[in-house]
Design an enzyme around this catalytic site. Structure first.
Site, PDB file in Angstrom:
ATOM      1  N   LYS A   1       0.815  -1.222   0.000  1.00 19.36           N
ATOM      2  CA  LYS A   1       0.000   0.000   0.000  1.00 19.36           C
ATOM      3  C   LYS A   1       0.846   1.267   0.000  1.00 19.36           C
ATOM      4  O   LYS A   1       0.435   2.270  -0.577  1.00 19.36           O
ATOM      5  CB  LYS A   1      -1.011   0.001   1.138  1.00 19.36           C
ATOM      6  CG  LYS A   1      -0.430   0.123   2.509  1.00 19.36           C
ATOM      7  CD  LYS A   1      -1.550   0.065   3.540  1.00 19.36           C
ATOM      8  CE  LYS A   1      -1.024  -0.212   4.916  1.00 19.36           C
ATOM      9  NZ  LYS A   1       0.013   0.713   5.393  1.00 19.36           N
TER      10      LYS A   1
ATOM     11  N   ARG B   1      -5.707   3.607  12.898  1.00 25.46           N
ATOM     12  CA  ARG B   1      -5.702   2.172  13.182  1.00 25.46           C
ATOM     13  C   ARG B   1      -6.825   1.775  14.134  1.00 25.46           C
ATOM     14  O   ARG B   1      -7.116   0.595  14.283  1.00 25.46           O
ATOM     15  CB  ARG B   1      -4.367   1.763  13.811  1.00 25.46           C
ATOM     16  CG  ARG B   1      -3.233   1.677  12.829  1.00 25.46           C
ATOM     17  CD  ARG B   1      -2.101   0.850  13.411  1.00 25.46           C
ATOM     18  NE  ARG B   1      -1.145   0.492  12.376  1.00 25.46           N
ATOM     19  CZ  ARG B   1      -0.068   1.216  12.106  1.00 25.46           C
ATOM     20  NH1 ARG B   1       0.186   2.296  12.814  1.00 25.46           N
ATOM     21  NH2 ARG B   1       0.754   0.853  11.150  1.00 25.46           N
TER      22      ARG B   1
ATOM     23  N   ARG C   1      10.777 -12.499   0.421  1.00 28.05           N
ATOM     24  CA  ARG C   1      11.532 -11.248   0.551  1.00 28.05           C
ATOM     25  C   ARG C   1      12.852 -11.505   1.270  1.00 28.05           C
ATOM     26  O   ARG C   1      12.925 -12.287   2.205  1.00 28.05           O
ATOM     27  CB  ARG C   1      10.698 -10.241   1.347  1.00 28.05           C
ATOM     28  CG  ARG C   1      11.348  -8.884   1.451  1.00 28.05           C
ATOM     29  CD  ARG C   1      10.331  -7.828   1.755  1.00 28.05           C
ATOM     30  NE  ARG C   1       9.957  -7.824   3.171  1.00 28.05           N
ATOM     31  CZ  ARG C   1       9.180  -6.883   3.716  1.00 28.05           C
ATOM     32  NH1 ARG C   1       8.688  -5.922   2.971  1.00 28.05           N
ATOM     33  NH2 ARG C   1       8.879  -6.939   4.985  1.00 28.05           N
TER      34      ARG C   1
ATOM     35  N   ARG D   1      14.181 -11.680   7.266  1.00 30.81           N
ATOM     36  CA  ARG D   1      13.798 -11.136   8.577  1.00 30.81           C
ATOM     37  C   ARG D   1      12.831 -12.095   9.269  1.00 30.81           C
ATOM     38  O   ARG D   1      12.026 -12.737   8.613  1.00 30.81           O
ATOM     39  CB  ARG D   1      13.092  -9.787   8.382  1.00 30.81           C
ATOM     40  CG  ARG D   1      14.000  -8.688   7.885  1.00 30.81           C
ATOM     41  CD  ARG D   1      13.179  -7.462   7.499  1.00 30.81           C
ATOM     42  NE  ARG D   1      12.027  -7.288   8.407  1.00 30.81           N
ATOM     43  CZ  ARG D   1      11.031  -6.444   8.192  1.00 30.81           C
ATOM     44  NH1 ARG D   1      11.023  -5.704   7.108  1.00 30.81           N
ATOM     45  NH2 ARG D   1      10.037  -6.340   9.035  1.00 30.81           N
TER      46      ARG D   1
ATOM     47  N   ARG E   1       0.670 -11.621  11.651  1.00 32.89           N
ATOM     48  CA  ARG E   1       0.575 -10.189  11.301  1.00 32.89           C
ATOM     49  C   ARG E   1      -0.716  -9.907  10.527  1.00 32.89           C
ATOM     50  O   ARG E   1      -1.356  -8.882  10.734  1.00 32.89           O
ATOM     51  CB  ARG E   1       1.789  -9.767  10.450  1.00 32.89           C
ATOM     52  CG  ARG E   1       3.080  -9.648  11.266  1.00 32.89           C
ATOM     53  CD  ARG E   1       4.293  -9.535  10.365  1.00 32.89           C
ATOM     54  NE  ARG E   1       4.340  -8.294   9.601  1.00 32.89           N
ATOM     55  CZ  ARG E   1       5.111  -8.102   8.526  1.00 32.89           C
ATOM     56  NH1 ARG E   1       5.882  -9.078   8.084  1.00 32.89           N
ATOM     57  NH2 ARG E   1       5.121  -6.946   7.916  1.00 32.89           N
TER      58      ARG E   1
END
Ligand SMILES: [Zn+2]
Length: 218
Positions: free
Chosen positions: A13, A89, A123, A156, A167
């Site tokens: 985003k 949020r 990633r 990571r 998440r």
């Protein structure tokens, strides 16, 4: 046009917001960036933010809203509007936001979990400079080595499938009530990202078509 962009972690985003800014003009704004700027400029507000950071405490909502109010009253935002990325949020944040500005449209990126997991778990990040690569979509020239600084690439902990699932769960739980809060109050562009192979530039074109249909741009 004042917009908010929503999308799960790994939906890109931030990238979408940047492309929309380039194409249409509204300034991409994230509260993280605003806070960092205040700290760098060593403003009164920045000093307060730094105190919270130094103590390792969460910055209170009222301070974030104050910084946001200051930022969106600057001439670029007044002239061209803005796209909020990653804020609000919570419902109290959305309510506070409604008191300082008018939001015209919500851009909501819907991305299936499997795409997020595939994208984030492939990633790789440079240990030295932090640049992101992707072993499927954005391969480094030499496997395991950063193109920019020859640093070592690693995965990571955040990008491991189990952590990604958590998440996504947290994001859905947090965001659903905020989206509900906005339903019926303003225009929505619901965008489905169903093909991970399509570059963000192409998807943004489709979002532009929707924004035009709603009368935001000619
Ligand atoms: Zn590097």
């Amino acid at each position: 046009m004042n917009a908010i962009i929503f999308g799960p972690p790994g939906s890109g985003k931030g990238t979408y917001a940047s492309i929309l800014e380039k194409k249409l003009g509204p300034v991409k704004i994230s509260t993280g960036d605003i806070i960092r700027e205040e700290i760098e400029k060593n403003t009164e507000l920045g000093k307060k933010f730094k105190d919270y950071y130094d103590r390792g405490e969460l910055v209170p909502d009222e301070m974030v809203i104050e910084a946001l109010k200051k930022r969106i009253s600057e001439s670029d935002c007044v002239e061209k509007g803005f796209i909020l990325d990653g804020y609000p949020r919570t419902i109290p944040q959305a309510e506070a936001l409604s008191k300082i500005t008018t939001i015209h449209v919500i851009i909501n990126l819907n991305v299936p979990d499997w795409i997020i997991i595939e994208r984030l778990s492939s990633r790789r990040t440079c240990k030295k400079c932090g640049t992101n690569f992707n072993i499927k979509y954005l391969k480094p020239k030499i496997e395991g080595i950063c193109d920019k600084c020859d640093g070592e690439l690693y995965q990571r902990d955040d990008d491991k499938p189990e952590v990604i699932k958590e998440r996504i769960r947290v994001y859905q739980k947090q965001t659903r009530p905020v989206l509900e809060y906005y339903k019926g109050k303003m225009q929505f562009v619901e965008f489905e990202c169903s093909d991970p192979g399509i570059p963000p530039e192409e998807n943004v074109e489709k979002i532009l078509v929707e924004l035009k249909k709603l009368g935001f741009y000619k």
